[in-house]
Design a protein around this motif. Structure first.
Motif, short mmCIF file in Angstrom:
data_model
loop_
_atom_site.label_atom_id
_atom_site.label_comp_id
_atom_site.label_asym_id
_atom_site.label_seq_id
_atom_site.Cartn_x
_atom_site.Cartn_y
_atom_site.Cartn_z
N GLN A 79 0.05 0.13 29.55
CA GLN A 79 -0.75 -0.69 28.64
C GLN A 79 -2.04 0.06 28.37
O GLN A 79 -2.66 0.60 29.27
CB GLN A 79 -1.06 -2.02 29.31
CG GLN A 79 -2.01 -2.90 28.51
CD GLN A 79 -2.24 -4.22 29.21
OE1 GLN A 79 -1.30 -4.91 29.58
NE2 GLN A 79 -3.50 -4.57 29.40
N TRP A 80 -2.45 0.12 27.09
CA TRP A 80 -3.70 0.77 26.75
C TRP A 80 -4.16 0.32 25.37
O TRP A 80 -3.39 -0.24 24.61
CB TRP A 80 -3.54 2.28 26.81
CG TRP A 80 -2.68 2.87 25.72
CD1 TRP A 80 -1.36 2.65 25.48
CD2 TRP A 80 -3.10 3.76 24.71
NE1 TRP A 80 -0.93 3.35 24.39
CE2 TRP A 80 -1.99 4.06 23.90
CE3 TRP A 80 -4.32 4.36 24.39
CZ2 TRP A 80 -2.05 4.91 22.81
CZ3 TRP A 80 -4.37 5.23 23.32
CH2 TRP A 80 -3.25 5.48 22.54
N ARG A 81 -5.41 0.56 25.06
CA ARG A 81 -5.96 0.20 23.74
C ARG A 81 -5.92 1.45 22.87
O ARG A 81 -6.50 2.47 23.20
CB ARG A 81 -7.39 -0.30 23.86
CG ARG A 81 -7.93 -0.81 22.51
CD ARG A 81 -9.35 -1.34 22.62
NE ARG A 81 -9.50 -2.36 23.62
CZ ARG A 81 -9.25 -3.66 23.45
NH1 ARG A 81 -8.77 -4.08 22.31
NH2 ARG A 81 -9.44 -4.52 24.44
N SER A 82 -5.24 1.36 21.74
CA SER A 82 -5.11 2.49 20.83
C SER A 82 -6.40 2.69 20.04
O SER A 82 -7.29 1.83 20.05
CB SER A 82 -3.96 2.25 19.86
OG SER A 82 -4.32 1.26 18.91
N ASN A 83 -6.49 3.83 19.35
CA ASN A 83 -7.64 4.07 18.49
C ASN A 83 -7.75 3.03 17.38
O ASN A 83 -8.83 2.75 16.89
CB ASN A 83 -7.57 5.47 17.87
CG ASN A 83 -7.91 6.55 18.88
OD1 ASN A 83 -8.56 6.31 19.88
ND2 ASN A 83 -7.47 7.76 18.59
N GLY A 85 -7.24 -0.08 17.78
CA GLY A 85 -7.84 -1.29 18.32
C GLY A 85 -6.98 -2.20 19.15
O GLY A 85 -7.42 -2.70 20.17
N PRO A 86 -5.71 -2.45 18.77
CA PRO A 86 -4.94 -3.42 19.56
C PRO A 86 -4.49 -2.85 20.90
O PRO A 86 -4.37 -1.65 21.07
CB PRO A 86 -3.73 -3.71 18.67
CG PRO A 86 -3.57 -2.50 17.83
CD PRO A 86 -4.96 -1.96 17.62
N ILE A 87 -4.23 -3.76 21.83
CA ILE A 87 -3.67 -3.36 23.12
C ILE A 87 -2.17 -3.17 22.93
O ILE A 87 -1.48 -4.03 22.38
CB ILE A 87 -3.96 -4.42 24.19
CG1 ILE A 87 -5.46 -4.46 24.48
CG2 ILE A 87 -3.15 -4.14 25.46
CD1 ILE A 87 -5.89 -5.53 25.44
#
Length: 136
Positions: A79-83, A85-87
């Motif tokens: 799980q991570w936040r992309s450039n 914006g969304p997770i």
């Protein structure tokens, strides 16, 4: 202003902790080294686009030639936040490497990360490096 300083202080604390580990003496039978984790997301767009076969081929063609002494591959849920914006949540692979010495190999790690981003249209590959005592 205080809120802006908290991340800075937390980062300084982490770096101080790493510096003290880097100078630690290893027990008999173990040598100074580094434990490196590479985290590879497997989604391409909305699909799991990096199959098991694709990843195995990547290991054979990119990782093994650069790190022939060995590595471990684990399945993970990332799980991570992309450039944008969304997770994002995605199946992932974790590769663990044990590297001798306290320095060196960054060029090989960077090359592996760049190859994965290019081959599979990925935004990032996370690398975590920690001092370790290695023994076999």
């Amino acid at each position: 202003m205080r809120a802006a300083l908290l991340p800075l202080l937390a980062g300084a604390t982490l770096l101080t902790g790493c510096a003290s580990l880097a100078t630690a003496t290893c027990p008999a039978g173990q040598n100074p080294g580094r434990a490196v984790e590479l985290l590879f997301g497997r989604k391409i767009g909305d699909q799991v686009g990096v199959s098991e076969v694709d990843f195995a081929r990547f290991v054979d063609e990119e990782l093994t030639p650069r790190f022939p002494d060995g590595l471990t591959v684990l399945d993970a849920a990332g799980q991570w936040r992309s450039n944008a914006g969304p997770i994002l949540r995605e199946p992932s692979k974790v590769v663990i490497l044990a590297l001798p010495g306290r320095a060196g190999g960054e060029d090989r790690l960077d090359a592996v990360r760049a190859a994965y981003r290019q081959r599979f249209s990925q935004e990032a590959v996370l690398v975590i490096t920690q001092p370790a005592c290695l023994g076999f």
